[in-house]
Design a protein around this motif. Sequence first.
Motif, short mmCIF file in Angstrom:
data_model
loop_
_atom_site.label_atom_id
_atom_site.label_comp_id
_atom_site.label_asym_id
_atom_site.label_seq_id
_atom_site.Cartn_x
_atom_site.Cartn_y
_atom_site.Cartn_z
N UNK A 629 0.83 -1.19 0.00
CA UNK A 629 0.00 0.00 0.00
C UNK A 629 0.88 1.26 0.00
N UNK A 630 0.46 2.31 -0.69
CA UNK A 630 1.15 3.60 -0.52
C UNK A 630 0.91 4.13 0.89
N UNK A 631 1.95 4.64 1.51
CA UNK A 631 1.86 5.13 2.88
C UNK A 631 1.59 6.62 2.85
N UNK A 632 0.48 7.05 3.47
CA UNK A 632 0.12 8.47 3.49
C UNK A 632 0.66 9.18 4.73
N UNK A 633 0.83 8.42 5.82
CA UNK A 633 1.22 9.06 7.07
C UNK A 633 1.87 8.05 7.99
N UNK A 670 -0.47 -1.83 4.34
CA UNK A 670 -0.02 -3.22 4.36
C UNK A 670 1.19 -3.39 3.44
N UNK A 671 2.00 -4.38 3.80
CA UNK A 671 3.11 -4.76 2.94
C UNK A 671 2.58 -5.45 1.69
N UNK A 672 3.45 -5.69 0.72
CA UNK A 672 3.03 -6.38 -0.50
C UNK A 672 3.24 -7.88 -0.39
N UNK A 677 1.16 -7.88 5.48
CA UNK A 677 1.13 -7.63 6.92
C UNK A 677 0.96 -6.14 7.16
N UNK A 678 0.23 -5.77 8.24
CA UNK A 678 0.11 -4.34 8.56
C UNK A 678 1.44 -3.78 9.00
N UNK A 679 1.69 -2.52 8.67
CA UNK A 679 2.97 -1.88 8.98
C UNK A 679 2.90 -1.27 10.37
N UNK A 680 3.22 -2.08 11.35
CA UNK A 680 3.19 -1.71 12.76
C UNK A 680 4.49 -2.17 13.39
#
Length: 860
Positions: A629-633, A670-672, A677-680
Amino acid sequence: MPVPVDDLLPHVERPSRYLGLEVNSIHAGADGPSPALRAALVFPDLYEVGMAHLGTRILYGLGNLVDRVRVERVFLPAPDMLDLLEEKNLPLFTLESRTPVGECGLVGVTLQSELTYTNILTVLKASKIPLMARERSRNNPIILGGGPCGFNPEPLAEFFDLFFLGEGEKAWPEILEALAFLGEKGVNREGKIRELKKMDGIYDPSDFEPRYDENGRLKGVDRIREGRALARAVSPRLEGGYPRGCFIVPFSQPVHDRVNIEVTRGCTRGCRFCNAGMVYRPVRERSAQSVLEIAHDALESTGQDDLALTSLSIGDYSCLDEVLETLMDRYEKDRVSLSLPSMRIGGLTPSVARQILRVRRTGFTIAPEAGTERLRRVINKDFTDEEILQTARWVFGHGWDGLKLYFMIGLPSETDEDLKGIASLAGKIARESPPRSKVTVNLSPFVPKPHTPFQWAAQAPEPEMKRRLDLVRENLRGPGLQVRWGRTDQALLEAVLSRGGRRLSRTIRAAWEKGAVMEGWSEHFRMDLWREAFRETGVTAQEEAERERDEDEVFPWDHIPSGVSRGFLLREYRKSLAGETTPDCREERCLSCGACPPEGKNAAPPLRKTEDVPERTQEEENNQVPEPDPVARRLRFVFQKTGDLRFLGHLELVKLLERALKRAGIPLAFSGGFSPKPKLTLALSLPTGAEGAGELMDLELSGTLSPKEVIERISGHLPPGIDLLRGWKVPLEGEALNSRVASITYRAVLPSPRPGLGETVREFFARESLPVRRVRKGKEKVVDLKEFLLSLSATDDQTLDFTLALAGEEGTAKPSEVLRLLLDLDEEALVDVRLVRTSMALRMDSGGALFRTALARIWD
């Protein structure tokens, strides 16, 4: 009086098993009225096994809808907890209120596997309940067993007051309501049992007595006390939602960590070894609308990302294509994957496969069961080698890099050619698979089961079973092949217990008294103890397992109604010996198996229409691996982990936070790849049992929520003890969180005062070096704690504060290393120290400025 569990938790390996504070677990208010009935729902295995069991979840949820009733969970404690309970003379307790199990009015036990029978005795003893039903008094709870093994309850008859035969959705609430009413009326234990026996599905083994001939062979099971005819309880429909209690979010990861929705019950495919396929007839389906409503409620209330549609044959579910497409249209954006655990050969169609592939490639399993077409006809699985190969080609062609194949060893009429057929078939699949892919072959020894056509069949002798396993393993060689197999001695024990009679109660108790427990776990299984118990109680185990039964032989379970007639099973057994197959009654005529009521014959929904699986198209060949996913924040938060939740491990905490964020509707990035996986990220894992007052977490979002909005949204979705305190934005391309941590500050509260602690600390800190030995990967290394220890002080004779630096590749010192060296504590004494990580200091810029997370007083 609740059991003081908190005193035990620091001393066990995985304390999260015993917390009972999970999201969606049901707790009575402290100020609320006492229930008229408190029932313990026991799954006689470890928490992570029991929490994967859908039936237990359903009964828990339904039971807690009954007015004036509380249903609470109990699992088999691990050996370390059992030892502690015995050492402290404490009883086993329910998770929710920590009530001693022996103080409950009803103890309902799931009979899921024969290899849990000694676990049941362990639970009874740990609960301080007499093992034998005849030894219980008016103050003891009623012990009720039910589940798949309840269709031959005779080996456990001496230990249970009652058994429940059949399906519990309708009957379980009625049982609880009746016991609550009777308890309020002052009816005694014996009177309650008499009233329960008026219900469908209730079996009192003391109403029946086995009859033997002069050679000790069973001749019948006679009713010795008048009563109504035994009847199996059957739920007429699969409709309605699941109650909230079904959606408990476990702390400790279950063996199958996903939301399960039962879409059909029963199966008419007629596999002749399958107990569930016989006793859970007739086939009933859940409507597409009902499945979609349950999925919505489950995913919204749990935050889980894996949804499984369960069935004995999911490919036959008539609404499968509609349900899959709708689910993926709704939840693909949330990265929810779908699992279909029981897909038969021929059930995989292009439309089904397309939906499964939309999020992640979950594991794929094919169960040929036998290595040749001849033997598959014997067991009534009539599909060809080419159909199996075609399915495997399609699976690998669509990006899966692993495939599991399940086979049985020792099936009736099996020959060496059939065994070599397993190796041949698996080898062909492996040779046609892509490079670096893996084909896992699972070999399970055949166990004949009651209420199946193979209840008359012999089990192969254990030495012969081992020879057959060796033959298959010797021929299963080559790149990409992995072989796993079940234990032949476990299969022997399971065969004896599954077809045993009431006399086996003595054998089970004898083995248990010798130390047999957790028989389903290879590391705990002790066949030598069972062989001793067999000898002492006069059971010839090999003969019982290896003997083919006569067609007119009386079985210990003949008086137990399963719905399927003995005549039908015998006809099927004879056809198996002749190598003949039987069609599904939903495809042709009614087979008169006895399961359907006269007005309901062939009333089951029609089989789902399937089509051949095509070769992979060029469009699918060009399909790329999913992008991240593109990360907005990117946001950074300070949070705390306190109270009983300090006993969560690092991975358990990460999973808890991920699911809470999903429930709160936070747009995680999320990662590809095929397993997004969620980016946490959490900074530096806390030791299990330590509290954290100023922990750090980074989130990457696909949306533009502010830190304040995230905190507001998630506040109602976190369990007590986890709180987000504040947050701020950080640069998207900034340094990783862990690399910015400069130092960590701890507070240690000792279990009792140590006079002169301040002087001890000053002398310790003044030393030139503080050497400790570390062993890593078998190599010993001496490390000087002085390199890490920035400060150390004693607030009083019981409280220490110290700060540890992070030093590049060397990391930092462990709090336990400091305390052990300073106070000369052993491992047992260390667990009684209350440890709080009060703050962390972050490097905020290249100039070295520090930011320290807030100190919260959480130890008062």
